[in-house]
Design a protein around this motif. Sequence first.
Motif, PDB file in Angstrom:
ATOM      1  N   TYR A  99       0.860  -1.185   0.000  1.00 51.01           N
ATOM      2  CA  TYR A  99       0.000   0.000   0.000  1.00 51.01           C
ATOM      3  C   TYR A  99       0.896   1.235   0.000  1.00 51.01           C
ATOM      4  O   TYR A  99       0.992   1.982   0.977  1.00 51.01           O
ATOM      5  CB  TYR A  99      -0.890   0.048   1.233  1.00 51.01           C
ATOM      6  N   GLY A 279     -14.128  -3.857  -6.211  1.00 50.16           N
ATOM      7  CA  GLY A 279     -14.011  -2.537  -5.606  1.00 50.16           C
ATOM      8  C   GLY A 279     -12.605  -2.000  -5.759  1.00 50.16           C
ATOM      9  O   GLY A 279     -11.635  -2.755  -5.630  1.00 50.16           O
ATOM     10  N   THR A 280     -12.477  -0.713  -6.069  1.00 52.13           N
ATOM     11  CA  THR A 280     -11.169  -0.064  -6.152  1.00 52.13           C
ATOM     12  C   THR A 280     -11.182   1.212  -5.324  1.00 52.13           C
ATOM     13  O   THR A 280     -12.196   1.894  -5.236  1.00 52.13           O
ATOM     14  CB  THR A 280     -10.802   0.283  -7.614  1.00 52.13           C
ATOM     15  N   TYR A 281     -10.042   1.495  -4.711  1.00 55.25           N
ATOM     16  CA  TYR A 281      -9.889   2.670  -3.857  1.00 55.25           C
ATOM     17  C   TYR A 281      -8.545   3.328  -4.144  1.00 55.25           C
ATOM     18  O   TYR A 281      -7.562   2.635  -4.417  1.00 55.25           O
ATOM     19  CB  TYR A 281      -9.915   2.272  -2.376  1.00 55.25           C
ATOM     20  N   PRO A 282      -8.471   4.658  -4.044  1.00 48.29           N
ATOM     21  CA  PRO A 282      -7.167   5.310  -4.140  1.00 48.29           C
ATOM     22  C   PRO A 282      -6.368   5.053  -2.863  1.00 48.29           C
ATOM     23  O   PRO A 282      -6.924   4.665  -1.829  1.00 48.29           O
ATOM     24  CB  PRO A 282      -7.526   6.791  -4.291  1.00 48.29           C
ATOM     25  N   ARG A 285      -7.509   6.284   0.458  1.00 49.04           N
ATOM     26  CA  ARG A 285      -8.632   5.603   1.105  1.00 49.04           C
ATOM     27  C   ARG A 285      -8.316   4.130   1.358  1.00 49.04           C
ATOM     28  O   ARG A 285      -9.209   3.289   1.415  1.00 49.04           O
ATOM     29  CB  ARG A 285      -9.879   5.742   0.237  1.00 49.04           C
ATOM     30  N   ALA A 286      -7.044   3.835   1.551  1.00 51.96           N
ATOM     31  CA  ALA A 286      -6.631   2.449   1.765  1.00 51.96           C
ATOM     32  C   ALA A 286      -7.309   1.837   2.990  1.00 51.96           C
ATOM     33  O   ALA A 286      -7.625   0.644   3.008  1.00 51.96           O
ATOM     34  CB  ALA A 286      -5.117   2.364   1.908  1.00 51.96           C
ATOM     35  N   GLU A 288     -10.337   2.315   4.030  1.00 50.94           N
ATOM     36  CA  GLU A 288     -11.676   1.867   3.640  1.00 50.94           C
ATOM     37  C   GLU A 288     -11.606   0.548   2.876  1.00 50.94           C
ATOM     38  O   GLU A 288     -12.445  -0.340   3.068  1.00 50.94           O
ATOM     39  CB  GLU A 288     -12.348   2.931   2.776  1.00 50.94           C
ATOM     40  N   ALA A 289     -10.609   0.423   2.022  1.00 51.60           N
ATOM     41  CA  ALA A 289     -10.437  -0.819   1.268  1.00 51.60           C
ATOM     42  C   ALA A 289     -10.183  -1.995   2.206  1.00 51.60           C
ATOM     43  O   ALA A 289     -10.775  -3.073   2.066  1.00 51.60           O
ATOM     44  CB  ALA A 289      -9.276  -0.670   0.289  1.00 51.60           C
ATOM     45  N   GLU A 292     -13.303  -3.136   4.153  1.00 54.01           N
ATOM     46  CA  GLU A 292     -14.236  -3.942   3.388  1.00 54.01           C
ATOM     47  C   GLU A 292     -13.853  -5.416   3.454  1.00 54.01           C
ATOM     48  O   GLU A 292     -14.712  -6.298   3.560  1.00 54.01           O
ATOM     49  CB  GLU A 292     -14.288  -3.456   1.938  1.00 54.01           C
ATOM     50  N   ILE A 302     -10.561  -6.755  -3.777  1.00 55.78           N
ATOM     51  CA  ILE A 302     -10.526  -5.316  -3.601  1.00 55.78           C
ATOM     52  C   ILE A 302      -9.093  -4.853  -3.952  1.00 55.78           C
ATOM     53  O   ILE A 302      -8.120  -5.484  -3.553  1.00 55.78           O
ATOM     54  CB  ILE A 302     -10.860  -4.917  -2.151  1.00 55.78           C
ATOM     55  N   ILE A 304      -6.327  -1.455  -4.383  1.00 54.92           N
ATOM     56  CA  ILE A 304      -5.936  -0.066  -4.167  1.00 54.92           C
ATOM     57  C   ILE A 304      -5.171   0.389  -5.400  1.00 54.92           C
ATOM     58  O   ILE A 304      -4.194  -0.250  -5.807  1.00 54.92           O
ATOM     59  CB  ILE A 304      -5.050   0.072  -2.909  1.00 54.92           C
TER      60      ILE A 304
END
Length: 308
Positions: A99, A279-282, A285-286, A288-289, A292, A302, A304
């Motif tokens: 990450y 699902g993808t996150y920047p 917002r790791a 939040e990933a 989940e 999921i 990042i």
Amino acid sequence: MPKAYVYTRFDGPETEALVDLDRPSPGPGQVLVAVRAAGVNPVDWKLRTGYRRPGESGEPVFPVVLGNEVSGVVLETGADVTGFTAGDEVFGNTATGGYAEYTLLPTDITAHKPAGLSFQDAATLPVAAATAYDGVHQLGLPAGATVLVTGAGGGVGSAAVQIARALGLRVVGVASEAKKDFVEALGAVHVPSGPDLAARVRAAAPDGVDGVYDLVGEEVLTEAATLLDDRTKLITAAAPPATVEELGGARVARARDAAVLDAVARLVIDGDLDPHVTGTYPLERAGEALREVEDGHARGKIVIEVAA
């Protein structure tokens, strides 16, 4: 300075933070990679709580960057590195956490990313898909046999179902009722999780199951073991070695090499394996990933995404 998402001590989510870290330098047998995507796995939050992989020793140096699998572009190679050069698109298991904007990959568990494979999908393969591949092949079941996969709705489980199906196996997949449609879309016969699991599996597979790939552990593993006449066909990626050995089975034997990464990438290219990134996150917002996945709500994978 480069950003990374870390945990600062063993405990819960409150230990996590997005911080500035120096860009790492590759040592012998390593490549420095600009991360494009990082896969999120249950082992990430488990390590944050203090979990140790079987055979692991030594104490971490905090802060620890979360994440164990990435895809990206090689920026620099360390001493004694052959087969990789700056500009190569790669994916693999991290030495310094995934990450992050930059990480180090050991070349023995790093593969070149095929042109037809997206960075997003490639980032899901080194942990989940490779573990699935190792386990299904470890069972060594012949085409036409029936395999039970527990935790079939997760990242490893969904990959295991697809890899088993590609080998001509019939698959019974255990997952929550909420994941029924997803598991059936993978080509498995869905069996809902919960008490009296063995009875429901017997009803779904009246001729019995020939192997069990467990991704849940605890009472699910124990109950699944009762379905087998040959306990050597019981493997788990979710329970300690001693626990499964008492039942007559074994842990998944991980190959952890580039050959497996090449193999699972080929399965994706050939259409036999869909990582099912749901699902993808920047990077910002790791957390939040990871929530989940940690909360058990994720279906498939999921990811990042890190900006180029």
